[in-house]
Motif scaffolding. Structure first.
Motif, PDB file in Angstrom:
ATOM      1  N   ASP A 185     -11.716 -18.309  27.654  1.00  0.00           N
ATOM      2  CA  ASP A 185     -10.668 -17.467  28.224  1.00  0.00           C
ATOM      3  C   ASP A 185     -10.492 -16.166  27.445  1.00  0.00           C
ATOM      4  O   ASP A 185      -9.449 -15.529  27.509  1.00  0.00           O
ATOM      5  N   THR A 186     -11.519 -15.759  26.717  1.00  0.00           N
ATOM      6  CA  THR A 186     -11.417 -14.543  25.921  1.00  0.00           C
ATOM      7  C   THR A 186     -12.495 -13.545  26.346  1.00  0.00           C
ATOM      8  O   THR A 186     -13.652 -13.909  26.544  1.00  0.00           O
ATOM      9  N   LEU A 227      -9.470  -9.818  24.116  1.00  0.00           N
ATOM     10  CA  LEU A 227      -8.532  -9.727  25.222  1.00  0.00           C
ATOM     11  C   LEU A 227      -8.419 -11.081  25.917  1.00  0.00           C
ATOM     12  O   LEU A 227      -9.396 -11.549  26.515  1.00  0.00           O
ATOM     13  N   PRO A 228      -7.265 -11.744  25.837  1.00  0.00           N
ATOM     14  CA  PRO A 228      -7.088 -13.000  26.594  1.00  0.00           C
ATOM     15  C   PRO A 228      -7.131 -12.712  28.095  1.00  0.00           C
ATOM     16  O   PRO A 228      -6.341 -11.919  28.603  1.00  0.00           O
ATOM     17  N   SER A 251      -6.163 -14.411  30.538  1.00  0.00           N
ATOM     18  CA  SER A 251      -4.948 -14.810  31.248  1.00  0.00           C
ATOM     19  C   SER A 251      -3.880 -13.721  31.214  1.00  0.00           C
ATOM     20  O   SER A 251      -2.953 -13.725  32.034  1.00  0.00           O
ATOM     21  N   GLU A 252      -3.996 -12.793  30.285  1.00  0.00           N
ATOM     22  CA  GLU A 252      -3.005 -11.723  30.169  1.00  0.00           C
ATOM     23  C   GLU A 252      -3.419 -10.455  30.920  1.00  0.00           C
ATOM     24  O   GLU A 252      -2.649  -9.501  30.984  1.00  0.00           O
ATOM     25  N   LEU A 253      -4.629 -10.423  31.449  1.00  0.00           N
ATOM     26  CA  LEU A 253      -5.101  -9.231  32.150  1.00  0.00           C
ATOM     27  C   LEU A 253      -4.773  -9.346  33.637  1.00  0.00           C
ATOM     28  O   LEU A 253      -5.060 -10.350  34.269  1.00  0.00           O
ATOM     29  N   LYS A 254      -4.154  -8.321  34.179  1.00  0.00           N
ATOM     30  CA  LYS A 254      -3.778  -8.280  35.589  1.00  0.00           C
ATOM     31  C   LYS A 254      -4.745  -7.357  36.329  1.00  0.00           C
ATOM     32  O   LYS A 254      -4.692  -6.137  36.167  1.00  0.00           O
ATOM     33  N   THR A 283      -8.096  -3.060  35.298  1.00  0.00           N
ATOM     34  CA  THR A 283      -6.907  -3.611  34.661  1.00  0.00           C
ATOM     35  C   THR A 283      -6.443  -2.641  33.587  1.00  0.00           C
ATOM     36  O   THR A 283      -7.262  -1.931  32.967  1.00  0.00           O
ATOM     37  N   SER A 286      -3.276  -2.637  26.920  1.00  0.00           N
ATOM     38  CA  SER A 286      -1.976  -2.438  26.268  1.00  0.00           C
ATOM     39  C   SER A 286      -1.802  -1.030  25.703  1.00  0.00           C
ATOM     40  O   SER A 286      -0.683  -0.548  25.570  1.00  0.00           O
ATOM     41  N   THR A 339     -15.480 -12.554  35.545  1.00  0.00           N
ATOM     42  CA  THR A 339     -14.149 -13.003  35.954  1.00  0.00           C
ATOM     43  C   THR A 339     -14.160 -13.486  37.384  1.00  0.00           C
ATOM     44  O   THR A 339     -14.059 -12.683  38.320  1.00  0.00           O
TER      45      THR A 339
END
Length: 265
Positions: A125-126, A164-165, A167-170, A233, A236, A252
């Protein structure tokens, strides 16, 4: 005053100068050999002796075969060099601590001042995000077909990637297709070479597949990207990470939002 756009420059004085000169010499010698076919052709025209026609046809076939074989030898040498670059790249990812089952390819990173190809590697997941890592060397070009060689940037490879995880990327679908995205970024930055950013991903996949080295037809690839979607995406720090359809499928499998849906939330 209108600014002058950057133009493609062949790296004749780069680290692979000898390969450029060898390819140019092969191309010139091939043309010279093909001109000699005029001799039996002219003799046939004056004498109507079919023997000269047969000699001309046999010579033409041998000249084409010999030229193709010589170019094949040079392409094989370049393929060996690229496989060595791929081995160095794989070792660098080993040093980053990424297991061998990783998947990696090129994406794009867009900032206010730049648009760069970046190496992306996924493990579980990375997503590991690094710089360009590979350097594109232009060996030769003719009639829109280019011969490139990828080499490793050892200094960039020595830098640790960003983690970059996933799960945190939109993710969302970019409103522009792949071709229009590259064109728009080239115009925005006034840099013709931005349009060639897709070449890194194409060449890397050929290296990973162990394909025979060949000339790349840039116009054909750009035409194929006319309807190819791109996914993006926001990072940050405000930069945008973008993936072509090929990179998306590899890294992905999740379904992104459309740009309209993302904008409506």
């Amino acid at each position: 005053m209108k600014q002058q756009r950057k133009q493609l420059e062949f790296q004749v004085n780069g680290p692979y100068r000898d390969y450029t000169l060898r390819w140019v010499r092969l191309h010139r010698e091939n043309n010279q050999r093909l001109l000699l076919v005029l001799v039996p052709t002219v003799l046939y025209m004056f004498t109507s002796n079919a023997v000269f026609l047969l000699i001309g046809l046999c010579y033409l076939a041998l000249a084409l075969l010999y030229g193709k074989r010589q170019q094949g030898k040079l392409l094989a040498e370049l393929a060996v060099l690229e496989q060595k670059s791929l081995e160095r790249l794989e070792k660098g990812m080993d040093d980053w601590g990424i297991p061998p089952q990783r998947r990696f390819t090129f994406g794009y990173r867009r900032t206010e001042e730049s648009f760069q190809p970046v190496l992306l590697c996924r493990w579980e997941d990375t997503l590991y995000l690094s710089g360009k890592i590979l350097v594109k060397n232009c060996i030769y070009g003719v009639d829109g077909q280019m011969l490139y060689l990828l080499d490793v940037d050892e200094q960039a490879l020595a830098c640790q990637p960003e983690l970059l995880p996933l799960s945190e990327l939109k993710w969302e679908r970019c409103p522009l297709c792949h071709q229009d995205l590259l064109r728009q970024e080239g115009i925005r930055l006034n840099d013709f070479l931005v349009i060639e950013s897709f070449i890194y991903g194409v060449l890397l996949e050929e290296m990973k597949a162990g394909s025979n080295k060949k000339l790349l037809h840039a116009s054909w690839h750009l035409t194929q990207m006319r309807k190819e979607p791109v996914y993006q995406t926001l990072l940050s720090n405000g930069d945008t990470l973008l993936l072509s359809k090929m990179a998306w499928d590899l890294l992905t499998p999740e379904q992104p939002q459309t740009a309209e849906k993302a904008g409506g939330k």
